[in-house]
Design a protein around this motif. Sequence first.
Motif, mmCIF file in Angstrom:
data_model
loop_
_atom_site.group_PDB
_atom_site.id
_atom_site.type_symbol
_atom_site.label_atom_id
_atom_site.label_comp_id
_atom_site.label_asym_id
_atom_site.label_seq_id
_atom_site.Cartn_x
_atom_site.Cartn_y
_atom_site.Cartn_z
ATOM 1 N N SER A 16 -11.552 14.135 81.537
ATOM 2 C CA SER A 16 -12.158 13.158 82.435
ATOM 3 C C SER A 16 -11.209 11.988 82.642
ATOM 4 C CB SER A 16 -13.462 12.649 81.829
ATOM 5 O OG SER A 16 -13.180 11.908 80.659
ATOM 6 N N GLU A 17 -11.547 11.172 83.628
ATOM 7 C CA GLU A 17 -10.783 9.954 83.883
ATOM 8 C C GLU A 17 -10.756 9.088 82.616
ATOM 9 O OE1 GLU A 17 -12.642 7.691 86.965
ATOM 10 O OE2 GLU A 17 -10.975 6.276 87.147
ATOM 11 N N MET A 18 -11.905 9.010 81.939
ATOM 12 C CA MET A 18 -11.980 8.202 80.718
ATOM 13 C C MET A 18 -11.113 8.805 79.613
ATOM 14 S SD MET A 18 -13.194 5.446 79.443
ATOM 15 C CE MET A 18 -14.763 4.875 80.109
ATOM 16 N N LYS A 76 -10.858 -0.591 83.436
ATOM 17 C CA LYS A 76 -11.182 0.826 83.673
ATOM 18 C C LYS A 76 -12.262 1.310 82.706
ATOM 19 C CE LYS A 76 -7.896 3.213 86.346
ATOM 20 N NZ LYS A 76 -6.442 3.185 86.169
ATOM 21 N N LEU A 77 -12.327 0.674 81.544
ATOM 22 C CA LEU A 77 -13.356 1.063 80.574
ATOM 23 C C LEU A 77 -14.749 0.877 81.169
ATOM 24 C CD1 LEU A 77 -11.794 -0.501 77.357
ATOM 25 C CD2 LEU A 77 -12.120 1.936 77.795
ATOM 26 N N ALA A 134 -14.383 3.939 84.605
ATOM 27 C CA ALA A 134 -13.916 5.330 84.569
ATOM 28 C C ALA A 134 -15.063 6.308 84.325
ATOM 29 C CB ALA A 134 -12.842 5.497 83.504
ATOM 30 N N GLU A 135 -14.970 7.434 84.987
ATOM 31 C CA GLU A 135 -15.998 8.468 84.847
ATOM 32 C C GLU A 135 -15.782 9.176 83.504
ATOM 33 O OE1 GLU A 135 -15.437 12.631 84.824
ATOM 34 O OE2 GLU A 135 -13.926 11.413 85.855
ATOM 35 N N MET A 136 -16.862 9.550 82.842
ATOM 36 C CA MET A 136 -16.785 10.138 81.500
ATOM 37 C C MET A 136 -17.204 11.605 81.505
ATOM 38 S SD MET A 136 -18.440 6.885 79.717
ATOM 39 C CE MET A 136 -18.109 6.765 77.994
ATOM 40 N N ARG A 190 -22.186 5.437 79.071
ATOM 41 C CA ARG A 190 -22.146 4.073 78.543
ATOM 42 C C ARG A 190 -23.490 3.751 77.888
ATOM 43 N NH1 ARG A 190 -18.867 4.505 82.754
ATOM 44 N NH2 ARG A 190 -16.772 3.697 82.509
ATOM 45 N N TRP A 237 -22.042 1.809 73.132
ATOM 46 C CA TRP A 237 -20.800 1.619 73.879
ATOM 47 C C TRP A 237 -20.715 0.184 74.395
ATOM 48 C CZ3 TRP A 237 -16.456 4.226 76.041
ATOM 49 C CH2 TRP A 237 -15.862 3.546 77.103
#
Length: 151
Positions: free
Chosen positions: A45-47, A80-81, A84-86, A92, A96
Amino acid sequence: MESFLHNRVFALVAILFLCFNCKNEEETKVVKENSKPELIMHQPSEMANFMNGMYAYNMQLRQQIINGETPVVMPLDLMKLHSAEMSNGHSRTPVWNSFVNVFIEAQQSVVDTLSNIELKERYNSAINNCLACHKTECTGPIPKIKKLLIK
Ligand code: HEC
């Protein structure tokens, strides 16, 4: 027939190994049961990519600090945290949310040359904040993150 079965078992083991990131054993079992072709196409993922970027950056910081240098650049876009997509069913969660801003502050303070807290202490505090969140949100990489600590 038997070697066909062996190949399949081998492939499954290989896939499980490739997919290993945050999954604890319990989750791995679930993967085994409904193994579907999408798992073979596992894309980080992006994350996950961003986390790996943070890992690489901190690895570099660690070496600089050990070499007695003073790092002054923090090139990551830590915001980004928040965006970003997880993957892997991560989201989240309240946990988190309770850790993320504390972490961002700790990571930024490593390059704060005006701080009167010792550099190594600021750096280890950033890494301990990675670990704090990972303890509940993504346990897989914990041993790897622990290696970032400076003894
Ligand atoms: C606020 C919580 C939180 C903080 C802080 C945090 N992480 Fe993560 N990390 C996660 C979550 C959740 C995932 C899973 C993301 C996904 O799979 O989409 C993850 C994934 C990872 C991964 C695995 C990426 C992959 O390839 O699957 C690594 C490595 C990692 N983090 C390292 C770090 C490091 C190093 C830090 C500190 C510099 C850090 N993390 C800080 C929650 C956090």
